[in-house]
Design an enzyme around this catalytic site. Structure first.
Site, mmCIF file in Angstrom:
data_model
loop_
_atom_site.group_PDB
_atom_site.id
_atom_site.type_symbol
_atom_site.label_atom_id
_atom_site.label_comp_id
_atom_site.label_asym_id
_atom_site.label_seq_id
_atom_site.Cartn_x
_atom_site.Cartn_y
_atom_site.Cartn_z
ATOM 1 N N ASP A 54 0.844 -1.206 0.000
ATOM 2 C CA ASP A 54 0.000 0.000 0.000
ATOM 3 C C ASP A 54 0.882 1.260 0.000
ATOM 4 O O ASP A 54 0.374 2.378 -0.110
ATOM 5 C CB ASP A 54 -1.011 0.005 1.157
ATOM 6 N N SER A 55 2.208 1.065 0.043
ATOM 7 C CA SER A 55 3.136 2.181 -0.165
ATOM 8 C C SER A 55 2.922 2.796 -1.551
ATOM 9 O O SER A 55 3.396 3.892 -1.810
ATOM 10 C CB SER A 55 4.592 1.711 -0.022
ATOM 11 N N GLU A 125 -1.692 -5.815 8.489
ATOM 12 C CA GLU A 125 -0.900 -5.177 9.552
ATOM 13 C C GLU A 125 -1.514 -5.498 10.921
ATOM 14 O O GLU A 125 -2.732 -5.454 11.081
ATOM 15 C CB GLU A 125 -0.842 -3.657 9.333
ATOM 16 N N GLU A 192 8.925 -4.463 10.642
ATOM 17 C CA GLU A 192 9.306 -3.127 10.158
ATOM 18 C C GLU A 192 9.687 -2.206 11.319
ATOM 19 O O GLU A 192 8.978 -2.140 12.338
ATOM 20 C CB GLU A 192 8.136 -2.502 9.371
#
Ligand code: KIV
Length: 296
Positions: A54-55, A125, A192
């Site tokens: 989704d970056s 996430e 991350e």
């Protein structure tokens, strides 16, 4: 440890092959891709996982963060990437809003990514908090990748993009998140923005492969955003980013050269032009000559 030579015949990467790589201590490679061209280049360079992250909200659409990208926008990019990927495992991000309302909604969006977009796994996430959803998606025969630590969809809740897992309490929570996802049967866990030491502990503890980004070298694999790898991101690079190439400089140089050649009337050349067949050119010349003589 053996390196896969680029161009060598490759086998399809699956969840099972990722787990085998972890057992063989073979580092797993992952890059994002958001369109057909980048997907082909990444896949043909023998990268193990292609992630439609989704970056893309930032890299492709120019948004400030990942929050605004929609399921339909993700699907649009996923379909293009699908056409470019042959051997890599194709994972897509479930964007913000695609699974937070309820699990039913989450499962149905995950099904769209597989059915309409051709994804082989979806990334969600969150750790313990999301494990019920993760189990339900896996139950629907869709492999899930976990993502814990600095989860960009929680940017407002975290108060910015901050390294996570710096206190003992936070480390314990991260470990619980990882172990819970591992037991639920995820394909891999993205780690991350966490300290190297914590990522190393998690990677040792869980059976599933860990893929790090800003989590140090002891993860089972590494992921980078395609635009960061190539210096195409237009923002100051995070500490962990290494530019392996400078596409911005290459593209700028090519665009400026085009502009200069067009302005100097050096592009296109005669060799770069289409020409009439000889007979048509001769016939045309005769027509033009007749017109000229009538005007005289
Ligand atoms: O969206 C993305 O690109 C990601 C990776 C950075 C893990 O989630």
């Amino acid at each position: 440890m053996s390196l896969t030579p680029i161009g060598a015949p490759r086998q399809k990467i699956t969840s099972a092959s990722l787990h085998e790589k972890k057992l063989r201590h073979e580092a797993i490679t992952c890059l994002t891709a958001y369109d057909y061209a980048s997907a082909r280049l990444v896949d043909e360079a023998a990268i193990d996982i292609v992630l439609v992250g989704d970056s893309l909200a930032m890299t492709m659409l120019g948004h400030e963060n990942t929050l605004s990208v929609t399921v339909d926008e993700m699907l649009h990019h996923l379909k293009a990437v699908r056409r470019g990927v042959k051997n890599a495992l194709l994972i897509v991000d479930m964007p913000f809003g695609a699974y937070q309302i309820d699990a039913r909604d989450g499962v149905s969006n995950a099904i769209r990514f597989v059915k309409e977009g051709g994804a082989e796994a979806v990334k969600i996430e969150g750790g313990e908090k999301r494990v019920d959803l993760v189990r339900r998606v896996i139950d629907a025969e869709i492999p899930v990748a976990g993502h814990i630590g600095l989860t960009p969809q929680s940017v407002h809740a975290m108060g910015g993009y901050k390294v996570q897992g710096k206190s003992l309490e936070a480390i314990e929570q991260l470990m619980r998140d990882a172990v819970t996802l591992d037991r639920a049967g995820v394909v891999c866990i993205y780690l991350e923005g966490i300290p190297r030491e914590v990522a190393a502990m998690i990677s040792q503890e869980v059976r599933t492969p860990t893929i790090g980004i800003g989590a140090g070298p002891d993860c089972d694999g590494q992921v980078l955003v395609f635009h960061d790898l190539l210096n195409l991101s237009f923002h100051p690079a995070a500490k962990f980013v290494r530019h392996f190439g400078d596409a911005a400089a290459e593209i700028t140089q090519a665009v400026q050269a085009f502009r200069a050649d067009v302005q100097a009337r050096q592009y296109p050349s005669d060799e770069e032009s289409y020409h009439l067949p000889k007979e048509t050119a001769q016939a045309l010349e005769m027509v033009l000559e007749r017109k000229r003589s009538l005007r005289r």
